[in-house]
Design a protein around this motif. Structure first.
Motif, PDB file in Angstrom:
ATOM      1  N   PRO A 197      14.461 -12.588  -2.227  1.00 54.24           N
ATOM      2  CA  PRO A 197      13.936 -12.673  -0.869  1.00 54.24           C
ATOM      3  C   PRO A 197      14.409 -11.536   0.034  1.00 54.24           C
ATOM      4  O   PRO A 197      13.754 -11.212   1.023  1.00 54.24           O
ATOM      5  N   ASP A 198      15.538 -10.907  -0.299  1.00 52.96           N
ATOM      6  CA  ASP A 198      16.034  -9.784   0.494  1.00 52.96           C
ATOM      7  C   ASP A 198      15.188  -8.532   0.289  1.00 52.96           C
ATOM      8  O   ASP A 198      15.301  -7.585   1.065  1.00 52.96           O
ATOM      9  N   HIS A 199      14.359  -8.509  -0.731  1.00 53.95           N
ATOM     10  CA  HIS A 199      13.485  -7.373  -1.011  1.00 53.95           C
ATOM     11  C   HIS A 199      12.088  -7.572  -0.435  1.00 53.95           C
ATOM     12  O   HIS A 199      11.226  -6.719  -0.596  1.00 53.95           O
ATOM     13  N   LEU A 200      11.849  -8.721   0.203  1.00 54.88           N
ATOM     14  CA  LEU A 200      10.510  -9.079   0.676  1.00 54.88           C
ATOM     15  C   LEU A 200      10.419  -9.001   2.190  1.00 54.88           C
ATOM     16  O   LEU A 200      11.350  -9.385   2.902  1.00 54.88           O
ATOM     17  N   LEU A 201       9.295  -8.497   2.664  1.00 55.20           N
ATOM     18  CA  LEU A 201       9.079  -8.319   4.091  1.00 55.20           C
ATOM     19  C   LEU A 201       7.709  -8.879   4.451  1.00 55.20           C
ATOM     20  O   LEU A 201       6.694  -8.419   3.906  1.00 55.20           O
ATOM     21  N   PRO A 202       7.644  -9.870   5.362  1.00 52.02           N
ATOM     22  CA  PRO A 202       6.337 -10.399   5.755  1.00 52.02           C
ATOM     23  C   PRO A 202       5.623  -9.416   6.679  1.00 52.02           C
ATOM     24  O   PRO A 202       6.205  -8.925   7.646  1.00 52.02           O
ATOM     25  N   LEU A 203       4.375  -9.123   6.359  1.00 48.07           N
ATOM     26  CA  LEU A 203       3.573  -8.178   7.132  1.00 48.07           C
ATOM     27  C   LEU A 203       2.168  -8.731   7.318  1.00 48.07           C
ATOM     28  O   LEU A 203       1.684  -9.512   6.500  1.00 48.07           O
ATOM     29  N   SER A 204       1.506  -8.260   8.364  1.00 47.97           N
ATOM     30  CA  SER A 204       0.095  -8.595   8.519  1.00 47.97           C
ATOM     31  C   SER A 204      -0.674  -7.912   7.391  1.00 47.97           C
ATOM     32  O   SER A 204      -0.178  -6.966   6.761  1.00 47.97           O
ATOM     33  N   VAL A 205      -1.887  -8.363   7.159  1.00 47.18           N
ATOM     34  CA  VAL A 205      -2.723  -7.763   6.119  1.00 47.18           C
ATOM     35  C   VAL A 205      -2.915  -6.269   6.402  1.00 47.18           C
ATOM     36  O   VAL A 205      -2.811  -5.438   5.506  1.00 47.18           O
ATOM     37  N   ALA A 206      -3.149  -5.918   7.663  1.00 43.82           N
ATOM     38  CA  ALA A 206      -3.367  -4.517   8.038  1.00 43.82           C
ATOM     39  C   ALA A 206      -2.120  -3.671   7.798  1.00 43.82           C
ATOM     40  O   ALA A 206      -2.203  -2.558   7.259  1.00 43.82           O
ATOM     41  N   GLU A 207      -0.946  -4.185   8.185  1.00 48.98           N
ATOM     42  CA  GLU A 207       0.304  -3.443   7.965  1.00 48.98           C
ATOM     43  C   GLU A 207       0.574  -3.261   6.474  1.00 48.98           C
ATOM     44  O   GLU A 207       0.999  -2.192   6.037  1.00 48.98           O
ATOM     45  N   HIS A 208       0.326  -4.320   5.714  1.00 47.98           N
ATOM     46  CA  HIS A 208       0.562  -4.272   4.276  1.00 47.98           C
ATOM     47  C   HIS A 208      -0.359  -3.241   3.617  1.00 47.98           C
ATOM     48  O   HIS A 208       0.077  -2.435   2.791  1.00 47.98           O
ATOM     49  N   ALA A 209      -1.623  -3.252   3.993  1.00 49.18           N
ATOM     50  CA  ALA A 209      -2.589  -2.288   3.448  1.00 49.18           C
ATOM     51  C   ALA A 209      -2.186  -0.861   3.824  1.00 49.18           C
ATOM     52  O   ALA A 209      -2.269   0.053   2.995  1.00 49.18           O
ATOM     53  N   ARG A 210      -1.737  -0.667   5.068  1.00 50.02           N
ATOM     54  CA  ARG A 210      -1.329   0.669   5.518  1.00 50.02           C
ATOM     55  C   ARG A 210      -0.167   1.189   4.689  1.00 50.02           C
ATOM     56  O   ARG A 210      -0.170   2.342   4.258  1.00 50.02           O
ATOM     57  N   LEU A 211       0.826   0.365   4.417  1.00 51.19           N
ATOM     58  CA  LEU A 211       1.975   0.787   3.606  1.00 51.19           C
ATOM     59  C   LEU A 211       1.537   1.191   2.198  1.00 51.19           C
ATOM     60  O   LEU A 211       2.031   2.174   1.650  1.00 51.19           O
ATOM     61  N   HIS A 212       0.641   0.408   1.613  1.00 56.45           N
ATOM     62  CA  HIS A 212       0.172   0.733   0.271  1.00 56.45           C
ATOM     63  C   HIS A 212      -0.695   2.001   0.279  1.00 56.45           C
ATOM     64  O   HIS A 212      -0.635   2.791  -0.658  1.00 56.45           O
ATOM     65  N   TRP A 213      -1.469   2.180   1.322  1.00 53.92           N
ATOM     66  CA  TRP A 213      -2.310   3.372   1.433  1.00 53.92           C
ATOM     67  C   TRP A 213      -1.435   4.614   1.570  1.00 53.92           C
ATOM     68  O   TRP A 213      -1.684   5.634   0.949  1.00 53.92           O
ATOM     69  N   GLU A 214      -0.372   4.528   2.382  1.00 56.52           N
ATOM     70  CA  GLU A 214       0.524   5.674   2.599  1.00 56.52           C
ATOM     71  C   GLU A 214       1.297   6.031   1.337  1.00 56.52           C
ATOM     72  O   GLU A 214       1.633   7.195   1.129  1.00 56.52           O
ATOM     73  N   SER A 215       1.603   5.046   0.510  1.00 58.64           N
ATOM     74  CA  SER A 215       2.410   5.319  -0.686  1.00 58.64           C
ATOM     75  C   SER A 215       1.577   5.779  -1.870  1.00 58.64           C
ATOM     76  O   SER A 215       2.109   6.185  -2.887  1.00 58.64           O
ATOM     77  N   ALA A 216       0.259   5.736  -1.737  1.00 57.45           N
ATOM     78  CA  ALA A 216      -0.619   6.134  -2.848  1.00 57.45           C
ATOM     79  C   ALA A 216      -0.761   7.632  -2.957  1.00 57.45           C
ATOM     80  O   ALA A 216      -0.496   8.412  -2.139  1.00 57.45           O
TER      81      ALA A 216
END
Length: 51
Positions: free
Chosen positions: A32-51
């Motif tokens: 659980p220390d590795h998990l961060l709750p995010l909105s769908v938009a924030e989560h998508a943005r993080l994945h888009w930036e890391s691609a």
């Protein structure tokens, strides 16, 4: 999903509409220390930036 159960056991319910982001980058991680709750938009943005 197991990671949601572990997160909620430690930190409480995840807000409706939020997703858990694995900060460690390992989708099967349930720490659980590795998990961060995010909105769908924030989560998508993080994945888009890391691609």
């Amino acid at each position: 999903m197991a990671h949601r159960l572990f997160y909620e056991a430690r930190y409480g319910p995840i807000e409706d509409g939020n997703q858990l982001h694995h900060r460690c980058g390992i989708p099967s991680c349930v720490n659980p220390d590795h998990l961060l709750p995010l909105s769908v938009a924030e989560h998508a943005r993080l994945h888009w930036e890391s691609a």
